[in-house]
Design a protein around this motif. Structure first.
Motif, PDB file in Angstrom:
ATOM      1  N   ASN A 151       0.798  -1.247   0.000  1.00  0.00           N
ATOM      2  CA  ASN A 151       0.000   0.000   0.000  1.00  0.00           C
ATOM      3  C   ASN A 151       0.825   1.288   0.000  1.00  0.00           C
ATOM      4  O   ASN A 151       0.260   2.375  -0.150  1.00  0.00           O
ATOM      5  CB  ASN A 151      -1.004   0.048   1.166  1.00  0.00           C
ATOM      6  CG  ASN A 151      -2.054  -1.042   1.031  1.00  0.00           C
ATOM      7  OD1 ASN A 151      -2.423  -1.398  -0.093  1.00  0.00           O
ATOM      8  ND2 ASN A 151      -2.516  -1.581   2.146  1.00  0.00           N
ATOM      9  N   SER A 152       2.140   1.204   0.221  1.00  0.00           N
ATOM     10  CA  SER A 152       2.969   2.400   0.053  1.00  0.00           C
ATOM     11  C   SER A 152       3.230   2.598  -1.444  1.00  0.00           C
ATOM     12  O   SER A 152       3.379   1.621  -2.187  1.00  0.00           O
ATOM     13  CB  SER A 152       4.317   2.253   0.773  1.00  0.00           C
ATOM     14  OG  SER A 152       4.194   2.585   2.127  1.00  0.00           O
ATOM     15  N   LYS A 153       3.277   3.860  -1.841  1.00  0.00           N
ATOM     16  CA  LYS A 153       3.589   4.171  -3.241  1.00  0.00           C
ATOM     17  C   LYS A 153       4.948   4.856  -3.312  1.00  0.00           C
ATOM     18  O   LYS A 153       5.218   5.783  -2.536  1.00  0.00           O
ATOM     19  CB  LYS A 153       2.508   5.079  -3.838  1.00  0.00           C
ATOM     20  CG  LYS A 153       1.174   4.392  -4.018  1.00  0.00           C
ATOM     21  CD  LYS A 153       0.142   5.366  -4.585  1.00  0.00           C
ATOM     22  CE  LYS A 153      -1.201   4.670  -4.779  1.00  0.00           C
ATOM     23  NZ  LYS A 153      -2.239   5.621  -5.222  1.00  0.00           N
ATOM     24  N   PHE A 154       5.768   4.393  -4.234  1.00  0.00           N
ATOM     25  CA  PHE A 154       7.095   4.986  -4.455  1.00  0.00           C
ATOM     26  C   PHE A 154       7.132   5.551  -5.882  1.00  0.00           C
ATOM     27  O   PHE A 154       7.106   4.797  -6.850  1.00  0.00           O
ATOM     28  CB  PHE A 154       8.186   3.921  -4.284  1.00  0.00           C
ATOM     29  CG  PHE A 154       8.293   3.378  -2.883  1.00  0.00           C
ATOM     30  CD1 PHE A 154       9.224   3.895  -1.987  1.00  0.00           C
ATOM     31  CD2 PHE A 154       7.459   2.355  -2.455  1.00  0.00           C
ATOM     32  CE1 PHE A 154       9.317   3.396  -0.692  1.00  0.00           C
ATOM     33  CE2 PHE A 154       7.539   1.843  -1.160  1.00  0.00           C
ATOM     34  CZ  PHE A 154       8.474   2.372  -0.275  1.00  0.00           C
ATOM     35  N   PHE A 155       7.148   6.876  -5.976  1.00  0.00           N
ATOM     36  CA  PHE A 155       7.216   7.535  -7.281  1.00  0.00           C
ATOM     37  C   PHE A 155       8.684   7.866  -7.584  1.00  0.00           C
ATOM     38  O   PHE A 155       9.353   8.506  -6.758  1.00  0.00           O
ATOM     39  CB  PHE A 155       6.401   8.827  -7.279  1.00  0.00           C
ATOM     40  CG  PHE A 155       4.918   8.602  -7.121  1.00  0.00           C
ATOM     41  CD1 PHE A 155       4.123   8.333  -8.227  1.00  0.00           C
ATOM     42  CD2 PHE A 155       4.321   8.666  -5.866  1.00  0.00           C
ATOM     43  CE1 PHE A 155       2.757   8.129  -8.092  1.00  0.00           C
ATOM     44  CE2 PHE A 155       2.957   8.459  -5.720  1.00  0.00           C
ATOM     45  CZ  PHE A 155       2.170   8.185  -6.834  1.00  0.00           C
ATOM     46  N   GLY A 156       9.173   7.425  -8.725  1.00  0.00           N
ATOM     47  CA  GLY A 156      10.582   7.633  -9.079  1.00  0.00           C
ATOM     48  C   GLY A 156      10.754   8.667 -10.184  1.00  0.00           C
ATOM     49  O   GLY A 156       9.959   8.722 -11.131  1.00  0.00           O
ATOM     50  N   TYR A 157      11.791   9.484 -10.023  1.00  0.00           N
ATOM     51  CA  TYR A 157      12.115  10.525 -11.014  1.00  0.00           C
ATOM     52  C   TYR A 157      13.626  10.602 -11.176  1.00  0.00           C
ATOM     53  O   TYR A 157      14.371  10.468 -10.189  1.00  0.00           O
ATOM     54  CB  TYR A 157      11.630  11.908 -10.543  1.00  0.00           C
ATOM     55  CG  TYR A 157      10.159  11.979 -10.235  1.00  0.00           C
ATOM     56  CD1 TYR A 157       9.229  12.344 -11.204  1.00  0.00           C
ATOM     57  CD2 TYR A 157       9.692  11.666  -8.948  1.00  0.00           C
ATOM     58  CE1 TYR A 157       7.869  12.397 -10.905  1.00  0.00           C
ATOM     59  CE2 TYR A 157       8.345  11.717  -8.648  1.00  0.00           C
ATOM     60  CZ  TYR A 157       7.433  12.082  -9.627  1.00  0.00           C
ATOM     61  OH  TYR A 157       6.099  12.129  -9.331  1.00  0.00           O
ATOM     62  N   ALA A 158      14.090  10.854 -12.386  1.00  0.00           N
ATOM     63  CA  ALA A 158      15.525  11.100 -12.628  1.00  0.00           C
ATOM     64  C   ALA A 158      15.650  12.389 -13.441  1.00  0.00           C
ATOM     65  O   ALA A 158      14.857  12.636 -14.351  1.00  0.00           O
ATOM     66  CB  ALA A 158      16.149   9.933 -13.390  1.00  0.00           C
ATOM     67  N   PHE A 159      16.643  13.195 -13.071  1.00  0.00           N
ATOM     68  CA  PHE A 159      16.876  14.469 -13.761  1.00  0.00           C
ATOM     69  C   PHE A 159      18.366  14.622 -14.064  1.00  0.00           C
ATOM     70  O   PHE A 159      19.203  14.283 -13.215  1.00  0.00           O
ATOM     71  CB  PHE A 159      16.474  15.661 -12.872  1.00  0.00           C
ATOM     72  CG  PHE A 159      15.010  15.712 -12.533  1.00  0.00           C
ATOM     73  CD1 PHE A 159      14.138  16.497 -13.271  1.00  0.00           C
ATOM     74  CD2 PHE A 159      14.509  14.980 -11.460  1.00  0.00           C
ATOM     75  CE1 PHE A 159      12.779  16.546 -12.942  1.00  0.00           C
ATOM     76  CE2 PHE A 159      13.156  15.028 -11.122  1.00  0.00           C
ATOM     77  CZ  PHE A 159      12.298  15.811 -11.871  1.00  0.00           C
ATOM     78  N   PRO A 160      18.708  15.165 -15.239  1.00  0.00           N
ATOM     79  CA  PRO A 160      20.112  15.523 -15.482  1.00  0.00           C
ATOM     80  C   PRO A 160      20.432  16.815 -14.725  1.00  0.00           C
ATOM     81  O   PRO A 160      19.655  17.774 -14.791  1.00  0.00           O
ATOM     82  CB  PRO A 160      20.178  15.748 -17.004  1.00  0.00           C
ATOM     83  CG  PRO A 160      18.777  16.014 -17.433  1.00  0.00           C
ATOM     84  CD  PRO A 160      17.849  15.449 -16.393  1.00  0.00           C
ATOM     85  N   ILE A 161      21.522  16.833 -13.970  1.00  0.00           N
ATOM     86  CA  ILE A 161      21.932  18.065 -13.277  1.00  0.00           C
ATOM     87  C   ILE A 161      23.452  18.209 -13.407  1.00  0.00           C
ATOM     88  O   ILE A 161      24.166  17.228 -13.588  1.00  0.00           O
ATOM     89  CB  ILE A 161      21.544  18.076 -11.772  1.00  0.00           C
ATOM     90  CG1 ILE A 161      22.159  16.888 -11.005  1.00  0.00           C
ATOM     91  CG2 ILE A 161      20.037  18.083 -11.593  1.00  0.00           C
ATOM     92  CD1 ILE A 161      22.021  17.009  -9.496  1.00  0.00           C
ATOM     93  N   SER A 162      23.912  19.454 -13.305  1.00  0.00           N
ATOM     94  CA  SER A 162      25.369  19.671 -13.349  1.00  0.00           C
ATOM     95  C   SER A 162      25.887  20.341 -12.086  1.00  0.00           C
ATOM     96  O   SER A 162      27.084  20.526 -11.922  1.00  0.00           O
ATOM     97  CB  SER A 162      25.747  20.506 -14.580  1.00  0.00           C
ATOM     98  OG  SER A 162      24.986  21.686 -14.615  1.00  0.00           O
ATOM     99  N   SER A 163      24.969  20.728 -11.177  1.00  0.00           N
ATOM    100  CA  SER A 163      25.402  21.293  -9.896  1.00  0.00           C
ATOM    101  C   SER A 163      24.336  21.021  -8.836  1.00  0.00           C
ATOM    102  O   SER A 163      23.154  20.836  -9.158  1.00  0.00           O
ATOM    103  CB  SER A 163      25.629  22.805 -10.014  1.00  0.00           C
ATOM    104  OG  SER A 163      24.378  23.460 -10.168  1.00  0.00           O
ATOM    105  N   GLU A 164      24.768  21.049  -7.578  1.00  0.00           N
ATOM    106  CA  GLU A 164      23.844  20.753  -6.469  1.00  0.00           C
ATOM    107  C   GLU A 164      22.742  21.812  -6.377  1.00  0.00           C
ATOM    108  O   GLU A 164      21.627  21.527  -5.932  1.00  0.00           O
ATOM    109  CB  GLU A 164      24.631  20.690  -5.154  1.00  0.00           C
ATOM    110  CG  GLU A 164      23.802  20.139  -4.013  1.00  0.00           C
ATOM    111  CD  GLU A 164      24.547  20.105  -2.685  1.00  0.00           C
ATOM    112  OE1 GLU A 164      23.930  19.661  -1.709  1.00  0.00           O
ATOM    113  OE2 GLU A 164      25.715  20.523  -2.635  1.00  0.00           O
ATOM    114  N   GLU A 165      23.051  23.053  -6.833  1.00  0.00           N
ATOM    115  CA  GLU A 165      22.081  24.149  -6.746  1.00  0.00           C
ATOM    116  C   GLU A 165      20.799  23.844  -7.530  1.00  0.00           C
ATOM    117  O   GLU A 165      19.736  24.388  -7.240  1.00  0.00           O
ATOM    118  CB  GLU A 165      22.679  25.469  -7.275  1.00  0.00           C
ATOM    119  CG  GLU A 165      23.723  26.109  -6.379  1.00  0.00           C
ATOM    120  CD  GLU A 165      25.029  25.333  -6.334  1.00  0.00           C
ATOM    121  OE1 GLU A 165      25.515  24.928  -7.405  1.00  0.00           O
ATOM    122  OE2 GLU A 165      25.542  25.116  -5.222  1.00  0.00           O
TER     123      GLU A 165
END
Length: 210
Positions: A23-37
């Protein structure tokens, strides 16, 4: 010894993935980034999208020669979320990438082992959905020269098929004469050889762009 001058990353942000576990839902996302900001606004957007979610766990890896990484459990038991996500970044051998898994609690506790498995699987299916591409590590140089030497510079650029990033003219204060400044980018393994060619040309200056 051959210089490694390529790395893998994701071409663009992933589609949302969904894993259901007790019953828990885990939504996954990936993003390209070049800095922590770049991370904070991404998380803020996901918090607006999932106002009832309890955990926004993530891991990122940034850099090529020098790697920076971080794994964040965001309130889950220590090392049960961020590190399993980070392990998938390593498995897929990608950098300049962040994977965020958003959890909506479903009322049944999963235990640490269950959480590790769920966060790992969510990160895995998210990265599997991504378009992973190989990019070259490039060195940027600034070439500066008197305008009269423009043809000399352009001939090398054309012969060696170099990528011009920017090109501009300035007036030299001391002489009032125009000077050219061209920024080029070269694959790391070819950079030294190309720099040597420009160094050998009279009245032409080349420096690595900081």
């Amino acid at each position: 010894m051959e210089i490694k001058d390529t790395y893998n990353t994701i071409a663009f942000e992933s589609e949302e993935t969904l894993l259901k576990e007790k019953n828990s839902k885990f939504f996954g996302y990936a993003f390209p980034i070049s800095s922590e900001e770049e991370l904070k606004p991404i998380i803020e957007t996901l918090k607006k999208k999932h106002p009832h979610a309890g955990h926004f766990c993530y891991a990122y890896q940034i850099g090529t020669d020098t790697i920076t990484y971080r794994a964040n459990d965001d309130g889950e038991p220590s090392n049960s979320a961020g590190m399993p996500i980070y392990g998938q970044l390593q498995s897929f051998d990608v950098t300049n990438t962040v994977v965020i898994v958003v959890r909506l609690f479903g009322g049944t506790k999963l235990g640490v082992g269950g959480l590790i498995s769920a966060y790992k699987t969510s990160a895995q299916i998210t990265l599997e959905s991504c378009d992973i591409i190989e990019k070259t590590i490039d060195i940027h140089y600034l070439i500066s020269f008197d305008y009269k030497n423009m043809n000399k510079v352009m001939r090398v650029i054309k012969e060696k098929n170099l990528d011009i990033v920017t090109q501009e003219m300035e007036i030299k204060e001391e002489t009032g004469l125009p000077i050219g400044i061209i920024e080029i980018k070269i694959r790391k393994k070819n950079a030294e050889q190309i720099a040597d060619i420009f160094h050998s040309l009279y009245e032409i200056d080349i420096q690595i762009k900081e």
